[in-house]
Design a protein around this motif. Sequence first.
Motif, PDB file in Angstrom:
ATOM      1  N   ARG A   1      -2.102  12.114  -8.932  1.00 54.89           N
ATOM      2  CA  ARG A   1      -3.189  12.998  -8.500  1.00 54.89           C
ATOM      3  C   ARG A   1      -3.047  14.395  -9.097  1.00 54.89           C
TER       4      ARG A   1
ATOM      5  N   GLU B   1       1.715   1.774  -3.569  1.00 56.53           N
ATOM      6  CA  GLU B   1       0.516   2.268  -4.245  1.00 56.53           C
ATOM      7  C   GLU B   1       0.240   3.730  -3.892  1.00 56.53           C
ATOM      8  N   GLY B   2       0.399   4.056  -2.620  1.00 51.65           N
ATOM      9  CA  GLY B   2       0.144   5.411  -2.155  1.00 51.65           C
ATOM     10  C   GLY B   2       1.067   6.407  -2.828  1.00 51.65           C
ATOM     11  N   ASP B   3       2.317   6.033  -2.958  1.00 54.83           N
ATOM     12  CA  ASP B   3       3.313   6.862  -3.639  1.00 54.83           C
ATOM     13  C   ASP B   3       2.860   7.136  -5.069  1.00 54.83           C
TER      14      ASP B   3
ATOM     15  N   THR C   1      -0.239   6.850  -6.353  1.00 54.50           N
ATOM     16  CA  THR C   1      -1.468   7.651  -6.361  1.00 54.50           C
ATOM     17  C   THR C   1      -1.128   9.134  -6.196  1.00 54.50           C
ATOM     18  N   GLY C   2      -0.151   9.422  -5.325  1.00 50.74           N
ATOM     19  CA  GLY C   2       0.278  10.803  -5.126  1.00 50.74           C
ATOM     20  C   GLY C   2       0.839  11.407  -6.394  1.00 50.74           C
TER      21      GLY C   2
ATOM     22  N   TYR D   1      -0.072   8.727   2.638  1.00 50.41           N
ATOM     23  CA  TYR D   1       1.169   8.724   1.853  1.00 50.41           C
ATOM     24  C   TYR D   1       0.972   9.324   0.464  1.00 50.41           C
ATOM     25  N   SER D   2      -0.292   9.336  -0.003  1.00 47.99           N
ATOM     26  CA  SER D   2      -0.538   9.887  -1.345  1.00 47.99           C
ATOM     27  C   SER D   2      -0.664  11.411  -1.313  1.00 47.99           C
ATOM     28  N   PHE D   3      -0.676  12.003  -0.109  1.00 49.52           N
ATOM     29  CA  PHE D   3      -0.717  13.466   0.005  1.00 49.52           C
ATOM     30  C   PHE D   3       0.596  13.987   0.577  1.00 49.52           C
TER      31      PHE D   3
ATOM     32  N   PHE E   1      -2.019   4.454   3.290  1.00 48.92           N
ATOM     33  CA  PHE E   1      -2.090   4.599   1.831  1.00 48.92           C
ATOM     34  C   PHE E   1      -2.530   6.010   1.447  1.00 48.92           C
ATOM     35  N   ILE E   2      -3.625   6.470   2.050  1.00 48.93           N
ATOM     36  CA  ILE E   2      -4.160   7.788   1.690  1.00 48.93           C
ATOM     37  C   ILE E   2      -3.226   8.895   2.196  1.00 48.93           C
TER      38      ILE E   2
ATOM     39  N   MET F   1       0.820  -1.210   0.000  1.00 48.12           N
ATOM     40  CA  MET F   1       0.000   0.000   0.000  1.00 48.12           C
ATOM     41  C   MET F   1       0.854   1.261   0.000  1.00 48.12           C
ATOM     42  N   LEU F   2       2.061   1.196   0.582  1.00 51.08           N
ATOM     43  CA  LEU F   2       2.932   2.373   0.549  1.00 51.08           C
ATOM     44  C   LEU F   2       3.390   2.633  -0.886  1.00 51.08           C
TER      45      LEU F   2
ATOM     46  N   THR G   1      -3.774   0.566   7.442  1.00 55.09           N
ATOM     47  CA  THR G   1      -3.052   0.550   6.167  1.00 55.09           C
ATOM     48  C   THR G   1      -3.754   1.456   5.158  1.00 55.09           C
TER      49      THR G   1
END
Lengths: 107, 251
Positions: free
Chosen positions: A107, A99-101, A103-104, B54-56, B51-52, A96-97, B47
């Motif tokens: 965006r 994936e999060g990277d 997604t950032g 880390y995306s900001f 995830f969220i 998920m980390l 998690t």
Amino acid sequence: MEQSEHLEHTETPSNMKQQIWKTFWILFALTIIDIGLYFMLLSTHSMLKNYLFIALGIVKAFYIVAIFMHMKFERKWLVNFIVYPMLFVVFLVILMLIEGDFTGLVR
Amino acid sequence: MANSTTLTTGKQNIWGGGKSPFSVSYGKLMMWIFLLSDAFTFSSLLTAYGFIRYSFPSSQPNEIVKPMSHLSDQFVEEMQHAGLFSAEHWPLPELVFNHFPFLHGIHLPLFFVSLMTFVLIFSSVTMVLAVEAGHRMAKKEVANYMVLTILGGAAFLGCQAWEWTQFITEGATLHGNPFGPTAFAALFFIVTGFHGFHVFSGVVLNIIIYINVLAGTYEKRGHYEMVEKVGLYWHFVDLVWVFVFTFFYLI
């Protein structure tokens, strides 16, 4: 029957009370360190800082599970039985980390 | 001969029925399995948060608001003007969770949530002391420690209710908040709410156990194992809070 079965596995050490209070002070100190570090590192923004806090959290979790939840005195395979499945969580976190990277970035 | 006897006894001890392979009672083993599944539930929630989060990008303040400094009533608007609270950045927790009951108008970042953490750790200690007293069959001590544990749990719930009220008063809802991305408040409500619900269930269970202790149910049964089982659940709730605290307030 119930009673004998219960008494059989009480491998609780005789100085349990002492260990409980010791664990309390360790948890107390670690929480103070957590908050102290937070304010000391206010202006730093690195992933390393986050890993530090997570590591401290895991240390606290270890003490709670080992002493408070009596895990330290249980059979080895009960410990493995609970701890090994948690590796799935580690896998999920890494996934998920990443994936999060991503997604950032989009965006 | 002696060898085979040992083997048979060993076998009986381990798999012969009536005894657990892990040398714990059925109820305790099942509690551990439940806690493992509950740990997965909380892990997925945390998690999702990671995830969220880390995306900001984090908001980067030019200067740090000093603790104990004056907190104006327009603090949120000031932060929005300074660009520290915006939908594009994850807000800094010390600028959001900076209130303390009865100390209105002072910037006290994370003080209240630290207090909540200590309350929960302490109630965990009184719970494990109740378990220890149960091993000695000390009914009165178990009852006293159970009362302290229930009070600790109730105090924590009260603190959380206050924090939620403060957060909602400042305009946070599940579908919007003045601090940052929508997900910031939504995740806060969902995760701390789910944890709070666990604390609430724990307090209810503790009250039931307390009544049973007073009624002498466990005295008659010959052991206080039920206190241990509910104790496991209660420590788990404390354990989860360690991570909720780390993720929501420190990272």
